[in-house]
Design an enzyme around this catalytic site. Structure first.
Site, short mmCIF file in Angstrom:
data_model
loop_
_atom_site.label_atom_id
_atom_site.label_comp_id
_atom_site.label_asym_id
_atom_site.label_seq_id
_atom_site.Cartn_x
_atom_site.Cartn_y
_atom_site.Cartn_z
N GLY A 41 2.36 -0.57 4.61
CA GLY A 41 0.90 -1.21 4.98
C GLY A 41 1.10 -2.89 4.99
O GLY A 41 0.13 -3.34 4.91
N GLY A 42 2.35 -3.18 5.14
CA GLY A 42 2.47 -4.85 4.99
C GLY A 42 1.73 -5.63 6.05
O GLY A 42 1.05 -6.44 5.34
N GLY A 43 1.71 -5.39 7.39
CA GLY A 43 0.97 -5.97 8.19
C GLY A 43 -0.62 -5.83 8.04
O GLY A 43 -1.34 -6.89 8.18
N SER A 44 -0.99 -4.51 7.64
CA SER A 44 -2.40 -4.56 7.49
C SER A 44 -2.80 -5.20 6.19
O SER A 44 -4.05 -5.79 6.40
CB SER A 44 -2.61 -2.97 7.46
OG SER A 44 -2.44 -2.25 8.59
N SER A 45 -2.01 -4.98 5.10
CA SER A 45 -2.41 -5.61 4.02
C SER A 45 -2.44 -7.08 4.02
O SER A 45 -3.35 -8.08 3.70
CB SER A 45 -1.49 -5.31 2.76
OG SER A 45 -1.92 -5.98 1.61
N HIS B 242 9.81 -4.31 6.73
CA HIS B 242 8.97 -4.15 7.89
C HIS B 242 9.76 -3.60 8.78
O HIS B 242 11.01 -4.14 8.95
CB HIS B 242 7.99 -5.22 8.03
CG HIS B 242 8.98 -6.39 8.52
ND1 HIS B 242 9.41 -6.61 9.71
CD2 HIS B 242 9.29 -7.59 7.69
CE1 HIS B 242 9.98 -7.73 9.91
NE2 HIS B 242 9.89 -8.40 8.78
N PRO B 243 9.27 -2.50 9.43
CA PRO B 243 8.35 -1.70 9.18
C PRO B 243 8.63 -0.71 7.86
O PRO B 243 10.05 -0.23 7.79
CB PRO B 243 8.35 -0.75 10.53
CG PRO B 243 9.35 -1.07 11.09
CD PRO B 243 9.91 -2.21 10.71
N ASP C 237 -5.06 1.48 8.78
CA ASP C 237 -4.94 0.85 7.49
C ASP C 237 -5.81 -0.15 6.84
O ASP C 237 -5.93 -0.47 5.65
CB ASP C 237 -3.51 0.70 6.89
CG ASP C 237 -2.71 1.88 6.69
OD1 ASP C 237 -3.32 2.92 6.66
OD2 ASP C 237 -1.40 1.77 6.79
N LYS D 207 0.95 -1.29 0.12
CA LYS D 207 0.00 0.08 0.13
C LYS D 207 0.82 1.32 0.04
O LYS D 207 1.88 1.39 0.92
CB LYS D 207 -0.90 -0.10 1.13
CG LYS D 207 -1.71 1.27 1.38
CD LYS D 207 -1.85 1.88 2.85
CE LYS D 207 -0.35 2.11 3.22
NZ LYS D 207 -0.15 3.08 4.33
#
EC number: 2.7.1.148
Length: 265
Positions: free
Chosen positions: A94-98, A89-90, A122, A11
């Site tokens: 938006g890796g974790g949210s995606s 990451h981080p 997110d 994202k």
């Protein structure tokens, strides 16, 4: 929704205006979000638990603090999930949210916006996984149609803690965006985009000076626009063509930097 439910695209905040702060401390945002054609990948099967593979597996929690597990627990749909972690990451992408959004798609679960926001700001936009204008604390998501944008993503391999970036923000009360030129061609959209901001970019550059070097490097390869995504440290450059983006990515490749050519839509 993405055609492949197990794909968790990066994202990218093309803009990020911080327009206020609520009494409970949550910041109000006005952001145009696009998604890349690269990202993490999830598979799910019977059982419970999380296994993480891929180039960025190290440091990803597999216990109940992981957003994937939290999302599936909230949906009442535990699964044994394998996450191929391809995104740094981080990173402000938006890796974790995606990942959590992809997990919900995999099991066919739909959570109300209020529940998604308990997981993270997110989550609502990542569940939709398409270009949008995101406002408030993330609860207002209005889909957009943007031209395909050839781009390079660059993470300079440094930490940029979100809390420190928001704490260093000069003011939480900034103007919102001008009206987004929907369904425009790329030059028209880029002219609009260049007049917008990421209000977290200046404090992030103070917290992590390497971000400025990454942005300068992108501009040095002919990017029409270079900006930081989210709270950092990933930066992006937008180019005139996919060929120009691939050539720039090849020039930017160096030890310690994660560099990928992509298309943002």
């Amino acid at each position: 929704m993405t055609p492949d439910p197990g794909f968790a695209p990066a994202k990218i905040n093309l803009t990020l205006h911080v327009t206020g702060r609520r009494a409970d401390g949550y910041h109000l945002l006005d952001s145009v979000v696009a998604f890349a054609d690269l990202g993490d990948r999830l598979t799910a099967g019977p059982g419970d638990g999380l296994t993480v593979t891929g180039p960025f597996a190290q440091g990803v929690p597999t216990d109940d603090t992981n957003l994937i597990r939290r999302a599936l627990d909230m949906a009442g749909a535990p699964r044994a999930v394998v996450l191929e972690k391809n995104l740094p990451h981080p990173g402000g992408i938006g890796g974790g949210s995606s990942d959590a959004a992809a997990a919900l798609r995999l099991v066919g679960a739909v959570l109300p916006t209020e529940a998604l926001l308990r997981l993270g700001a997110d989550l609502p936009v990542c569940v939709a996984a398409r270009a949008a204008r995101m406002r408030g604390i993330g609860e207002r998501v209005d889909p957009l149609t943007l031209p395909p944008l050839p781009a390079v993503l660059l993470h300079p391999g440094l930490d940029c803690p979100t809390g420190a970036v928001f704490s260093a923000l000069a003011s939480p009360d900034n103007p919102g965006q001008a009206a987004v030129p929907e369904r425009s061609d790329a030059p028209t959209f880029l002219r609009w985009l260049a007049a917008q901001r990421n209000d977290l970019e200046p404090p992030a550059m103070s917290a992590a000076p390497g971000i400025a070097a990454a942005l300068d490097a992108l501009r040095g390869t002919g990017a029409a626009l270079a900006r930081m995504s989210g709270s950092g440290a990933t930066c992006f450059g937008i180019y005139d063509s996919p060929e120009a983006a691939r050539a720039a990515a090849a020039r930017l490749d160096r030890p310690g930097w994660w560099v990928r050519a992509t298309t943002l839509t």
